[in-house]
Design a protein around this motif. Structure first.
Motif, PDB file in Angstrom:
ATOM      1  N   LYS A  13      -4.841 -12.038  11.094  1.00 26.52           N
ATOM      2  CA  LYS A  13      -4.364 -10.722  11.548  1.00 26.52           C
ATOM      3  C   LYS A  13      -3.857 -10.812  12.992  1.00 26.52           C
ATOM      4  CE  LYS A  13      -5.245  -7.281   8.456  1.00 26.52           C
ATOM      5  NZ  LYS A  13      -4.471  -6.065   8.254  1.00 26.52           N
ATOM      6  N   ARG A  37      -5.013 -13.434   5.410  1.00 27.54           N
ATOM      7  CA  ARG A  37      -3.982 -13.708   6.432  1.00 27.54           C
ATOM      8  C   ARG A  37      -4.638 -13.647   7.808  1.00 27.54           C
ATOM      9  NH1 ARG A  37      -0.509 -10.212   9.675  1.00 27.54           N
ATOM     10  NH2 ARG A  37      -1.527  -8.337   8.903  1.00 27.54           N
ATOM     11  N   ARG A  76      -2.845   5.174   7.080  1.00 31.58           N
ATOM     12  CA  ARG A  76      -3.107   3.844   7.642  1.00 31.58           C
ATOM     13  C   ARG A  76      -2.936   3.956   9.145  1.00 31.58           C
ATOM     14  NH1 ARG A  76      -0.726  -1.823   5.565  1.00 31.58           N
ATOM     15  NH2 ARG A  76      -2.453  -1.470   4.132  1.00 31.58           N
ATOM     16  N   GLN A 104      -7.803  -1.073  -1.571  1.00 31.15           N
ATOM     17  CA  GLN A 104      -7.493  -2.479  -1.845  1.00 31.15           C
ATOM     18  C   GLN A 104      -8.652  -3.120  -2.608  1.00 31.15           C
ATOM     19  OE1 GLN A 104      -4.772  -4.723  -0.758  1.00 31.15           O
ATOM     20  NE2 GLN A 104      -5.839  -6.074  -2.187  1.00 31.15           N
ATOM     21  N   TYR A 113     -10.230  -8.893   9.109  1.00 34.27           N
ATOM     22  CA  TYR A 113      -9.513  -8.670   7.854  1.00 34.27           C
ATOM     23  C   TYR A 113     -10.223  -7.599   7.025  1.00 34.27           C
ATOM     24  CZ  TYR A 113      -6.129 -10.129   4.361  1.00 34.27           C
ATOM     25  OH  TYR A 113      -5.080 -10.159   3.493  1.00 34.27           O
ATOM     26  N   ARG A 114      -9.727  -6.354   7.136  1.00 33.10           N
ATOM     27  CA  ARG A 114     -10.449  -5.207   6.547  1.00 33.10           C
ATOM     28  C   ARG A 114     -10.709  -5.279   5.040  1.00 33.10           C
ATOM     29  NH1 ARG A 114      -5.527  -1.767   9.051  1.00 33.10           N
ATOM     30  NH2 ARG A 114      -3.916  -2.439   7.643  1.00 33.10           N
ATOM     31  N   PRO A 115      -9.808  -5.853   4.225  1.00 35.68           N
ATOM     32  CA  PRO A 115     -10.140  -5.900   2.787  1.00 35.68           C
ATOM     33  C   PRO A 115     -11.435  -6.675   2.505  1.00 35.68           C
ATOM     34  CG  PRO A 115      -7.801  -6.360   3.106  1.00 35.68           C
ATOM     35  CD  PRO A 115      -8.440  -6.386   4.465  1.00 35.68           C
ATOM     36  N   PRO A 132      -4.691 -10.315  -0.836  1.00 31.26           N
ATOM     37  CA  PRO A 132      -4.152  -8.946  -0.773  1.00 31.26           C
ATOM     38  C   PRO A 132      -2.670  -8.929  -0.415  1.00 31.26           C
ATOM     39  CG  PRO A 132      -6.188  -9.115   0.479  1.00 31.26           C
ATOM     40  CD  PRO A 132      -5.771 -10.513   0.127  1.00 31.26           C
ATOM     41  N   LEU A 133      -2.208  -9.995   0.197  1.00 27.95           N
ATOM     42  CA  LEU A 133      -0.829 -10.135   0.671  1.00 27.95           C
ATOM     43  C   LEU A 133      -0.545  -9.148   1.818  1.00 27.95           C
ATOM     44  CD1 LEU A 133       1.000 -10.549  -2.780  1.00 27.95           C
ATOM     45  CD2 LEU A 133       0.186 -12.369  -1.236  1.00 27.95           C
ATOM     46  N   PRO A 134       0.357  -9.394   2.709  1.00 25.63           N
ATOM     47  CA  PRO A 134       1.283 -10.522   2.709  1.00 25.63           C
ATOM     48  C   PRO A 134       0.601 -11.854   3.050  1.00 25.63           C
ATOM     49  CG  PRO A 134       1.459  -9.341   4.787  1.00 25.63           C
ATOM     50  CD  PRO A 134       0.513  -8.562   3.916  1.00 25.63           C
ATOM     51  N   HIS A 175     -10.689  -1.015   3.990  1.00 19.55           N
ATOM     52  CA  HIS A 175      -9.501  -0.845   3.144  1.00 19.55           C
ATOM     53  C   HIS A 175     -10.006  -0.652   1.715  1.00 19.55           C
ATOM     54  CE1 HIS A 175      -5.462  -0.923   1.860  1.00 19.55           C
ATOM     55  NE2 HIS A 175      -5.063  -2.106   2.304  1.00 19.55           N
ATOM     56  N   THR A 226       0.848  -1.197   0.000  1.00 19.34           N
ATOM     57  CA  THR A 226       0.000   0.000   0.000  1.00 19.34           C
ATOM     58  C   THR A 226       0.880   1.241   0.000  1.00 19.34           C
ATOM     59  OG1 THR A 226      -1.612  -1.280   1.243  1.00 19.34           O
ATOM     60  CG2 THR A 226      -2.000   1.086   1.103  1.00 19.34           C
TER      61      THR A 226
END
Ligand code: NCD
Length: 321
Positions: free
Chosen positions: A243, A241, A118, A149, A178-180, A278-280, A146, A69
């Motif tokens: 979090k 991922r 952020r 994203q 997980y915000r995305p 979205p990675l990582p 997010h 980002t």
């Protein structure tokens, strides 16, 4: 933007607006972003960049770690001919001396034209928007949103599958924090014939606010802790991922490493489908999957972040129609 903290709809006009929450976007607004991003892609591929944001400065204010980002916003600004103030980790600013968030935002308002933030707290970026007259872009606020994203996730889906309607997308992994996921699910809600599956360990099911948002808009949702049965039907597998930074060590140990995408799973998916992240990634997708043509997280998804962020910067700064 002062006083309008985020709930302001885009309504076809991006100039001076904050980008805080996916619910600001109609289908038409998303179309504008995707079309502008397409133009940006062409510019980058053909000439490397342009100078439409010459004389403009972006402050990138990151209170949490970031690679993609942060890097793509900085690259986006430079490829548009603008400058930037890179604040990655605020410990070296006066925030590290105890200066308030509001004062920090006002400080960088004096030096720039747009602020990208952020921050680990939900609503913090909207709070920043209340104290500055500049457009503010949310680059992730805690377990909240997010939106940038999610916009480039849509760009990727459209690019790969040729459509945004009539899709079955499955979110897979830790979904509570997980915000995305919140932002992408909300954006997809504007398209017809969308089905969303939320597959997660029972301790970390989807954010209740997102569930409510989708129910109000009558988006069909399916929740389960098992992916196998739906794998042959889905168009998009969206992997997340765990979090770690937003949960107890105890919960992390219970769920980390339990939901893994490997070739055994991928082989059950349609030939024309995509695997996104979205990675990582911290082991959620085994590296053997990377070479599969359906795996887009390394091949195109993150690169698309550059084009979409270029589009958003040019749009909020009123340099493109
Ligand atoms: C995500 C984020 O920050 O929410 N990262 C990103 O911007 N691509 C996902 C994550 O932190 O795992």
């Amino acid at each position: 933007m002062a006083n309008q903290a985020g709930l302001e709809k885009i309504n076809g006009n991006f100039k001076g607006k904050d980008i805080l929450d996916a619910n600001q976007f109609s289908k038409k607004d998303i179309d504008i972003v995707l079309k502008t991003a397409e133009r940006m892609k062409k510019i980058v591929l053909e000439k490397g960049g342009t100078d439409i944001l010459k004389g403009k400065i972006m402050t990138a204010m990151f209170f949490e770690p970031s690679s993609r980002t942060f890097g793509s916003f900085v690259a986006a600004m430079q490829r548009l001919g603008g400058g930037f103030i890179p604040l990655q980790g605020m410990g070296n600013t006066s925030a590290g001396k105890g200066e308030s968030f509001e004062d920090t935002v006002q400080t960088f308002t004096s030096y720039s034209d747009v602020i990208v933030i952020r921050h680990p707290e939900v609503g913090s970026v909207a709070k920043a928007a209340e104290v500055t007259s500049l457009p503010v872009i949310n680059a992730g606020d805690g377990i909240g949103e997010h939106p940038t994203q999610a916009l480039y996730d849509l760009f990727t889906i459209k690019d790969e599958l040729g459509r945004l309607e009539n899709l079955h997308l499955a979110f897979f992994g830790e979904l509570a924090r997980y915000r995305p996921v919140n932002s992408l699910a909300k954006l997809l809600a504007v398209y017809p014939k969308i089905k969303l599956s939320f597959i997660s360990p029972p301790q970390v099911t989807m954010n209740p606010k997102t569930r409510e948002y989708l129910r109000e808009r009558k988006v069909p949702i399916f929740e389960s802790d098992k992916i196998e049965d739906i794998l042959p039907e889905i168009d998009v597998l969206y992997v997340t991922r765990v979090k770690k930074e937003f949960m107890s060590e105890e919960l992390y140990k219970k769920i980390q490493g339990k939901y893994i995408v490997d070739m055994k799973l991928v082989n059950k998916m349609k030939r024309k489908s995509v695997i996104m992240h979205p990675l990582p990634r911290i082991g959620e997708i085994t590296t053997e999957v990377d070479a599969d043509p359906r795996a887009v997280y390394l091949r195109s998804q993150m690169r698309n972040g550059l084009y979409v962020r270029m589009a958003l910067l040019a749009l909020v700064l009123g340099k493109i129609k």
